[in-house]
Design a protein around this motif. Structure first.
Motif, PDB file in Angstrom:
ATOM      1  N   LEU A 136       0.825  -1.209   0.000  1.00 48.38           N
ATOM      2  CA  LEU A 136       0.000   0.000   0.000  1.00 48.38           C
ATOM      3  C   LEU A 136       0.864   1.265   0.000  1.00 48.38           C
ATOM      4  O   LEU A 136       0.467   2.287  -0.547  1.00 48.38           O
ATOM      5  CB  LEU A 136      -0.962  -0.021   1.189  1.00 48.38           C
ATOM      6  CG  LEU A 136      -2.069  -1.070   1.065  1.00 48.38           C
ATOM      7  CD1 LEU A 136      -2.888  -1.172   2.327  1.00 48.38           C
ATOM      8  CD2 LEU A 136      -2.971  -0.745  -0.117  1.00 48.38           C
ATOM      9  N   LYS A 140       0.573   4.208  -2.727  1.00 51.49           N
ATOM     10  CA  LYS A 140       0.504   5.623  -2.362  1.00 51.49           C
ATOM     11  C   LYS A 140       1.566   6.428  -3.117  1.00 51.49           C
ATOM     12  O   LYS A 140       1.262   7.495  -3.661  1.00 51.49           O
ATOM     13  CB  LYS A 140       0.696   5.765  -0.849  1.00 51.49           C
ATOM     14  CG  LYS A 140       0.496   7.176  -0.353  1.00 51.49           C
ATOM     15  CD  LYS A 140       0.553   7.230   1.165  1.00 51.49           C
ATOM     16  CE  LYS A 140       0.381   8.658   1.655  1.00 51.49           C
ATOM     17  NZ  LYS A 140       0.342   8.732   3.116  1.00 51.49           N
ATOM     18  N   TYR A 283      -7.896  -3.204   1.785  1.00 48.70           N
ATOM     19  CA  TYR A 283      -7.106  -1.961   1.758  1.00 48.70           C
ATOM     20  C   TYR A 283      -7.696  -0.944   2.739  1.00 48.70           C
ATOM     21  O   TYR A 283      -6.982  -0.326   3.515  1.00 48.70           O
ATOM     22  CB  TYR A 283      -7.123  -1.332   0.354  1.00 48.70           C
ATOM     23  CG  TYR A 283      -6.281  -2.008  -0.703  1.00 48.70           C
ATOM     24  CD1 TYR A 283      -5.701  -3.253  -0.487  1.00 48.70           C
ATOM     25  CD2 TYR A 283      -6.058  -1.386  -1.927  1.00 48.70           C
ATOM     26  CE1 TYR A 283      -4.939  -3.853  -1.480  1.00 48.70           C
ATOM     27  CE2 TYR A 283      -5.292  -1.979  -2.913  1.00 48.70           C
ATOM     28  CZ  TYR A 283      -4.740  -3.222  -2.692  1.00 48.70           C
ATOM     29  OH  TYR A 283      -3.997  -3.810  -3.676  1.00 48.70           O
TER      30      TYR A 283
END
Ligand SMILES: [Mn+2]
Length: 475
Positions: A136, A140, A283
């Motif tokens: 993640l 990002k 997520y």
């Protein structure tokens, strides 16, 4: 009541986790801060727990759960023996001591806990979580860098550019739409604006109801300029066949299908998971982003519809995601999405499917519904016919534009419709549900509707029966 025997460093940790939840009694030979514990409402017995009197004083016979936690093997054994004798009905948990695997042999201990192993399991789980956390972080940074690139371009070209474009597959289904919504929500949490676009059409009344009721904003790929975006993400597909644009530089792919032929900087493709919406829900959970009612309802519906209400190809993650979403969803909207009003056209196709059915071998229904404008009426009709008495397999086909579309359903475990439609027409699907389309080809030249009906019906029927292995005379 819970009794904790052994208030060393480990016993203290355990008490810290369970105090304030239930009445607690602690037994140990030395407890320095007994007064403080009493102030917290904990009963404290200072004494030797191998001694019957100490246990009786602690009312061990009234205890619901007894934890034996000292780090000395002989002491734990002796305490365990006494507790079994004095408190036969309690649930007994004892601490395992390394190198004494048979410490509690012959005793009625309900659970023996190896704290080293529990610690190791915690670490293993952390490693598992860390993989996702790292992934993640990568997601990002791709989005943030894309945004930066966009800002630089904006300054030089004075053009309005949105940083992120999220694409669903052509003719998006609830899983794809919900996944796109979730990715948009995540990107926006990181300060990156996003648009969602799809190709093909939005069929099925359920999908239309979902989009309308949840106020989902979708653009059509024909109405956008790809050059207006700095980052392109694709959800719920990883194959160029289903991509609504020409295959090009794709930055992000999140999917659960296994026919991947596309690549991207960020790939999260997990064929073992039942829905992309489950991956996106994971997520959200990991990132501590609370879904809005609409997003949660969309994701929940996406998981439900892709797993056929948890009946097909459902993984642990799908159940976990659905359980998490459960408390955020709007049940009345979900109900309205699941039961939309049936349009007149779909109703007509259903009627034609029933009227025109030809039943083969007593349980296989084949039905030609003629020219239709809404191809999604076909699977509905195939589902509908399957409800008829005695029918276990259905094939419904009709003409949509320049193509013949075929939709099939079965309750018969011996038939694999995905394979059958693949073999017959290059289509695909699952064992119980499949679809295919073929160009109308030379039939296009036939202008007489009745002649066309005969030709198409005969050709499709013959091919299907050939592949299933039913000979003409058996019909
Ligand atoms: Mn899907």
């Amino acid at each position: 009541m819970i009794t904790v025997i052994g208030f060393g460093s480990f016993g203290r940790k355990v008490v810290n986790f369970i105090k304030n939840k239930e009445p607690l009694t602690i037994i140990d030979k030395n407890i320095d801060d007994a007064d403080d514990l009493v102030k917290e409402g904990i009963s404290v017995i200072v004494g030797d727990a191998t001694d019957e009197e100490t246990l009786k004083k602690a009312k061990i016979d009234k205890s619901d759960i007894v934890l034996i936690l000292t780090n000395e093997p002989e002491v734990n054994r002796k305490i365990a023996e006494k507790v079994c004798e004095l408190s036969p009905s309690s649930y007994k948990i004892a601490r395992a001591i390394p190198r004494y695997p048979e410490l509690y042999m012959g005793l009625n201990i309900d659970k023996i806990i190896n704290i080293l192993e529990s610690g190791a399991k915690d670490i293993a789980k952390e490693v598992e979580d860390a993989k996702l956390k790292r992934k993640l972080m990568q997601l990002k940074s791709i989005l943030i860098e894309g945004k930066k690139r966009c800002m630089e371009l904006k300054n030089s070209e004075k053009e309005e550019k949105a940083p992120l474009l999220i694409l669903t597959h052509i003719n998006p289904d609830p899983d794809a739409i919900a996944s796109a919504m979730a990715l948009k929500t995540i990107a926006e949490k990181w300060g990156v604006d996003a648009d969602i676009a799809y190709g093909g059409s939005i069929g099925y009344d359920e999908n239309k109801a979902m989009i309308n009721l949840l106020g989902i904003k979708l653009l059509h790929v024909e109405d956008i300029d790809l050059n207006d975006y700095c980052v392109i993400a694709v959800v719920d597909t990883s194959t160029s066949k289903q991509l609504p644009i020409e295959p090009q530089n794709i930055d992000i792919i999140i999917d659960h299908h296994n026919n991947t032929d596309l690549t991207a900087k960020y790939m999260d493709v997990r064929p073992e998971v039942g829905a992309t919406a489950s991956i996106l829900t994971q997520y959200l959970m990991e990132l501590d982003i609370e879904p809005s009612r609409n997003l949660a309802t969309a994701l929940f519906y996406g998981i439900q519809s892709d797993t056929d209400y948890f009946k097909r190809e459902t993984s642990k993650l799908d159940f976990e995601a659905a359980a998490y979403l459960q408390s955020y969803i709007d049940a009345s909207i979900l109900n309205m999405i699941e039961n939309p009003e049936i349009s007149t056209e779909v109703m007509e196709v259903l009627a034609r499917a029933i009227m025109n059915r030809r039943v083969v071998k007593g349980n296989i229904a084949l039905s030609y519904v003629g020219e239709i404008s809404n191809r999604d009426a076909l699977p509905k009709a195939a589902d509908f016919l399957l409800k008829m008495e005695g029918i276990s397999t259905t094939f419904v086909f009709g003409i949509v534009g320049d193509e013949i579309h075929i939709s099939a359903r079965t309750k018969d475990l011996r038939l694999n419709l995905g394979e059958i439609l693949n073999k017959a027409f290059g289509g695909g699907g699952h064992q119980t549900a499949a679809a295919a389309k073929i160009p109308l080809g030379i039939f296009k030249a036939v202008s007489d509707k009745e002649a066309l009906r005969k030709l198409v019906e005969e050709a499709i029927r013959a091919k299907i029966l050939e592949v299933i292995g039913i000979k003409e005379e058996e019909k």
